[in-house]
Scaffold this motif. Structure first.
Motif: not given
Length: 451
Positions: A67-71, A164-166, A360-365, A372-381
């Motif tokens: 929800q933080v991401v969606l906001e 997205y989330k890995a 939007y999912l392509k954006m680093p943000l 920053k919220d935690g529980g998330f890993l990404t392969p986006l370089k």
């Protein structure tokens, strides 16, 4: 007087609106380790009056994170974004798509289920540019594109699912203090890992803690070992053929991988409790030997979630740490493979807002706020690595973003009777004394009997 009151009311309303805007965004634009230029670019996408429905697996704390991401998408574009989930979300996703009433975007962690939906015509293909973005900007990008590419109703392959989330499995956990006291160094190759194991035995210790117990799912930790070994001994194409039964379980390649696992798990000198204790030790209890005094073992191969079962108060990075489960120096052509899992976003009901959200999912943000919220890993370089909630997550993210090959958990890609059945029980039988050849043959027989 009325004019002053009207102006005061207007200013108050403006301040309240600004305050509400700022309060809704957890991380204030312009501050922190985020790509705020993405937010500015997103503001140019006008989706006022558009509703975007998203159905996914995340509930509880994970739903709070998404929800933080969606906001940020809501605030920037003006879209009305509605996220929902359910306890049996996989079944519900199938029901909704087959009834013709799916969400605009459906999030699933099962590539096999997404492939089924694509084959039935329930997914909308993404674009060639979407696939190229993943190829160019994700660690092991071609692997992720392959993971999201399926045959449609017409039989033609297309890119349907955006990663997205890995989740990361190729990790070995250890106690830095124990390694320091014994003078051990982090192995960079499989040959060094085996040499370290032998040295620990020579020094009077046990190199490994391994536990396969998991109630009705007993055996699954061993399948992860075999999958990781397959990626370090065979080309990724062989792994792909294996999980689809084109390369059989009783083939020399797979039998050799099972046998290699046995060099660790069936070696009394290598394992705390001996080989007999491997199947009976619960996987949640197996890492505890790392923290006893003196240590009952020095290493434990397990996925990124395992700190949840470390003794209370254990600090990752201090009391416990991890290193990448290394490749063989003798097989440089296989690069740096990683085993894991992940969540994939697919469009199940096309719309302007759905396409904008994939962008939007392509954006680093969109990754960084979850990081920053935690529980998330990404392969986006291209993400700012400083956005990760802690050093452990940052190190795991680096393993993902620098991988040359990524493959999904093999047992999850196999039919349920194999991946969550014969493979599990076969590995228990293997550590119990059955040979690798007989184990592979038994699992293959079970697969052959599936009609």
């Amino acid at each position: 007087m009325k004019l002053r009151l009207a102006l005061s009311a207007a200013l108050f309303a403006m301040a309240a609106a600004t305050s509400s805007f700022a309060a809704d965004l957890k991380y204030k634009p312009g501050e922190g380790p985020f790509h705020w230029d993405n937010f500015d670019a997103l503001k140019k996408v006008d989706l006022k009056g558009e509703t975007l429905t998203i159905f996914g697996p995340w509930r509880g704390d994970d739903e709070a994170h998404i929800q933080v991401v969606l906001e940020y998408f809501r605030q920037a574009t003006g879209a009305d974004v509605k996220y929902s989930s359910s306890e049996n979300y996989e079944q519900q996703a199938v029901i909704d798509t087959e009834a013709g009433s799916p969400a605009n975007i459906t999030i699933l962690p099962q590539p096999g289920l997404l492939a089924d939906l694509a084959a039935k015509g329930h997914l909308v293909p993404l674009t060639a540019d979407d696939a190229k973005f993943v190829t160019d900007n994700y660690g092991a990008g071609a692997s992720w594109v392959s993971l999201g590419t399926y045959k449609g109703k017409d039989g033609a392959p297309a890119f349907y699912a955006f990663p997205y989330k890995a989740d990361l499995k190729s990790l070995v956990w250890y106690s830095p203090e124990n390694f320091k006291d014994a003078g051990y160094k982090i192995p960079q190759t499989m040959e060094e890992l085996i040499a370290l194991s032998d040295q620990i035995v020579k020094d009077g210790g046990k190199p490994w803690c391994i536990g396969l117990g998991s109630g009705g799912a007993t055996g699954w930790p061993a399948t992860d070992w075999v999958e990781d070994i397959m990626l370090r001994t065979q080309p990724p194409e062989a792994y792909d053929k294996w999980v689809t039964n084109e390369l059989k379980f009783d083939s020399p390649e797979v039998v050799a991988a099972i046998d290699t696992f046995g060099q660790f798990a069936k070696n009394d000198a290598y394992v705390d409790g001996g080989a007999a204790g491997v199947a009976s030790t619960d996987f949640r209890d197996s890492p505890k030997g790392l923290f006893s005094s003196p240590p009952k073992c020095y290493m434990h191969r397990q996925a990124s979630f395992i700190p949840s079962f470390f003794p209370e108060g254990t600090k990752v990075g201090e009391d416990a740490d991890f290193f990448y489960f290394p490749p063989y120096a003798s097989k440089p052509e296989l690069g740096k493979p990683v085993l894991g899992a992940g969540t994939l976003f697919a469009i199940t009901k096309d719309s302007k807002a759905a396409r904008a959200f994939i962008d939007y999912l392509k954006m680093p943000l969109s990754h960084e706020v979850f990081m920053k919220d935690g529980g998330f890993l990404t392969p986006l370089k291209s993400v700012n690595q400083d956005a990760y909630i802690n050093d452990a997550a940052r190190k795991q993210g680096e393993i993902l973003s620098t991988a040359t090959t990524f493959r999904f958990d093999g047992s999850d890609l196999m039919p349920g009777k194999i991946g969550a059945g014969a493979f599990w029980t076969g590995m228990v039988d293997f550590v119990g004394g059955k040979s690798a050849a007989d184990t592979g043959a038994a699992i293959q027989k079970a697969w052959d009997e599936i009609k």
